[in-house]
Scaffold this motif. Structure first.
Motif, PDB file in Angstrom:
ATOM      1  N   PHE A   1     -26.499 -19.286 -36.647  1.00 49.73           N
ATOM      2  CA  PHE A   1     -25.253 -19.138 -37.380  1.00 49.73           C
ATOM      3  C   PHE A   1     -24.353 -18.073 -36.764  1.00 49.73           C
ATOM      4  CE2 PHE A   1     -28.459 -20.140 -40.863  1.00 49.73           C
ATOM      5  CZ  PHE A   1     -28.315 -21.512 -40.698  1.00 49.73           C
ATOM      6  N   SER A   2     -24.941 -16.911 -36.470  1.00 51.13           N
ATOM      7  CA  SER A   2     -24.127 -15.835 -35.887  1.00 51.13           C
ATOM      8  C   SER A   2     -23.594 -16.215 -34.517  1.00 51.13           C
ATOM      9  CB  SER A   2     -24.953 -14.547 -35.802  1.00 51.13           C
ATOM     10  OG  SER A   2     -26.064 -14.718 -34.939  1.00 51.13           O
TER      11      SER A   2
ATOM     12  N   SER B   1     -23.858 -24.024 -44.004  1.00 51.42           N
ATOM     13  CA  SER B   1     -25.304 -23.829 -44.109  1.00 51.42           C
ATOM     14  C   SER B   1     -25.723 -23.713 -45.565  1.00 51.42           C
ATOM     15  CB  SER B   1     -25.748 -22.572 -43.342  1.00 51.42           C
ATOM     16  OG  SER B   1     -25.273 -21.413 -43.971  1.00 51.42           O
TER      17      SER B   1
ATOM     18  N   ASN C   1     -27.572 -16.653 -42.651  1.00 48.65           N
ATOM     19  CA  ASN C   1     -26.121 -16.734 -42.525  1.00 48.65           C
ATOM     20  C   ASN C   1     -25.501 -15.573 -43.282  1.00 48.65           C
ATOM     21  OD1 ASN C   1     -23.433 -17.372 -42.361  1.00 48.65           O
ATOM     22  ND2 ASN C   1     -23.650 -19.474 -43.077  1.00 48.65           N
TER      23      ASN C   1
ATOM     24  N   VAL D   1     -19.409 -23.143 -39.757  1.00 49.47           N
ATOM     25  CA  VAL D   1     -20.818 -23.375 -40.059  1.00 49.47           C
ATOM     26  C   VAL D   1     -20.968 -23.665 -41.549  1.00 49.47           C
ATOM     27  CG1 VAL D   1     -23.126 -22.369 -40.134  1.00 49.47           C
ATOM     28  CG2 VAL D   1     -21.636 -21.928 -38.170  1.00 49.47           C
TER      29      VAL D   1
ATOM     30  N   LYS E   1     -20.657 -19.059 -35.385  1.00 45.03           N
ATOM     31  CA  LYS E   1     -19.570 -18.736 -36.306  1.00 45.03           C
ATOM     32  C   LYS E   1     -18.260 -18.298 -35.639  1.00 45.03           C
ATOM     33  CE  LYS E   1     -21.483 -15.960 -39.198  1.00 45.03           C
ATOM     34  NZ  LYS E   1     -21.665 -15.017 -40.312  1.00 45.03           N
TER      35      LYS E   1
END
Length: 510
Positions: free
Chosen positions: A263-264, A274, A282, A272, A267
């Motif tokens: 996610f990081s 999630s 996240n 994203v 993003k």
């Protein structure tokens, strides 16, 4: 028995009542709960407990009961000295009964007899100390117990990592990846407690009868038939999938501890979507409000406490604490019992499905869903045939051992297969949504699971043992690569930590 034989705790020291009750409450209430939380820090993560929440929880469990009960005895003593002695003795007897209860709950006697025996033993201890001036100084030493209980809890790896994250040894958190070079959509679902052998027929192929959608997808995808999980613990396995890193002691499944994850990485470059059932990787996910967080935490702790201290006969009608880490009473945020037709795990799936639209080209869609995890309630058609999910022999214990009753274990396995068929139905809905949205052909689509399940009589259902590795570790892993024109089976041994590097490799191709 005269009032003179009751504990005379007020003449020698004003705070003796407080010290005694603080120690007894810490032993009877705080210690069993904190011991369980120290051994299962997953509970804290799933309830979104942060550093200050945990600090407050320690104070609430170890100190607050002693203060409240001490004030109650003090007020009773102000009204009447003998009355104060009686109140103290009664409260001390109850706390000692709570402490003694778990020690004798396994005694093969009627439940009421076991409960009364615990109360009688506690009463005799209080009476003996109260009738002997030399022993009454013992109450004062109990004042050290809350500090000891809190100190032992803090020294455990999980709580220490939450309270002191910068000193927990979490230094190696992975390398930052370069920006993705393509806008390929990523559709990623992690199922829960989904063994590989549940989707295979006798020829070790995907069972087209039970799993027609997976079989159809395999015409366009690669099935890594010998894929292995790295843990039997969801809160270790899922973060490893999303980071490509093996878990280390003290690790918590949060963005604070594992900042470099799928996610990081994505993003800054794409949106994203999630939906994480248990983890918090996240950093942008919306956390429950303080009221909802603490309402659910206290409700679940109360149910755990009852399971811990009450005789077995009195826990039969309590909500099960073996199917999940949270919301044992199945309450909504307001504390009311849920009577909705859609369980939370299926609501997450519906939210995930709604996020996939043709306007969201290039986005990342992630879901961790508790399917086909217990409780087993669904037929392949989607019909819900049970609201409980208890298993014969296994009694629904996801970490417990099966009995040697082969028929009962096979019955439970058949219920899993029904739910695997339902999981395949959900996969079909995802594939249909992707095709209707025009995202299917060019997407990177991944279906896998955190761990499997064991169905061997006498063996552990979920805990990894030398004898059940072949059932717990193998998990389905099917990947449809972008613009794929054919399917295949890859029999190389791979692990779920290979998924993140695979995603990075695919998205690195412009």
């Amino acid at each position: 028995m005269s009032s003179d034989s009751l504990p005379n705790i007020h003449r020698a020291r004003p705070f003796s009542a407080f010290l005694a009750l603080a120690g007894l409450s810490a032993l009877g209430i705080a210690q069993p709960l904190l011991d369980l939380l120290g051994k299962s820090p997953q509970f804290l993560t799933v309830h979104h407990i942060n550093r200050w929440d945990l600090f407050f929880l320690i104070v609430l469990l170890t100190i607050a009961p002693g203060i409240i009960l001490g004030l109650m005895v003090w007020l009773a003593d102000r009204i009447n000295r003998p009355f104060g002695k009686i109140v103290f003795s009664s409260v001390a007897t109850v706390l000692l009964s709570i402490l003694i209860g778990p020690m004798i709950k396994g005694v093969p006697l009627p439940t009421l007899i076991v409960a009364l025996t615990g109360v009688l033993i506690a009463f005799l201890i209080v009476w003996k100390i109260g009738g002997n001036p030399k022993l009454q100084s013992f109450w004062n030493f109990l004042g050290l117990i809350p500090l000891l209980v809190a100190g032992l809890f803090i020294t455990q790896t999980g709580p220490r990592a939450i309270l002191f994250p910068h000193d927990s040894g979490m230094n190696d958190q992975g390398m930052e990846l370069p920006p993705p070079q393509s806008d390929i959509p990523v559709v990623f679902i992690v199922f829960d407690a989904f063994p590989t052998n549940s989707i295979m027929n006798e020829n070790h192929e995907i069972d087209e009868v039970l799993c027609p959608n997976l079989a159809s997808l395999n015409n366009d995808a690669v099935w890594y038939r010998n894929a292995l999980s790295i843990s039997d613990d969801t809160l270790l396995a899922v973060p490893s999938i999303l980071t490509g890193l093996l878990p280390i002691p003290g690790q918590q499944p949060t963005a604070a501890f594992l900042p470099n994850n799928l996610f990081s990485w994505l993003k800054p470059w794409r949106t994203v979507h999630s939906l994480e059932s248990h983890t918090q990787l996240n950093s942008s996910m919306v956390l429950p409000s303080l009221r909802d967080r603490w309402g659910l935490t206290t409700s679940d702790l109360w149910i755990i406490f009852q399971h811990t201290v009450l005789p077995k006969g009195y826990t039969v009608n309590l909500p099960s604490i073996t199917h999940d880490w949270r919301n044992f009473a199945k309450q909504d945020a307001s504390g009311e019992k849920q009577h909705v037709k859609v369980p939370r795990r299926l609501q997450l799936f519906e939210d995930f499905l709604e996020s996939i639209t043709k306007e969201r080209q290039g986005d990342c869609f992630f879901l961790h869903t508790l399917v086909p995890h217990t409780p087993y309630q669904f037929l392949p058609s989607g019909r819900r045939y049970s609201t409980g999910g208890k298993e014969p022999s296994g009694q629904g214990m996801q970490f417990g051992k099966w009995s040697m009753d082969l028929q009962a274990v096979v019955h439970s396995q058949q219920r899993l297969l029904n739910q695997v068929g339902y999981a395949d139905r959900l996969i079909g809905e995802v594939l249909t949504q992707l095709k209707d949205s025009g995202l299917y052909q060019n997407s990177l689509i991944i279906f896998t699971a955190d761990h499997g399940m064991c169905f061997t009589p006498g063996d552990s259902r979920r805990k990894l043992t030398p004898s059940n590795r072949g059932e717990i570790l193998p998990v389905p892993l099917i990947i449809k690569y972008p613009a794929s024109s054919g399917g295949s089976i890859d029999d190389r041994v791979v692990q779920t930590i290979d998924i993140m590097p695979t995603i990075a490799s695919v998205l690195d191709s412009p």
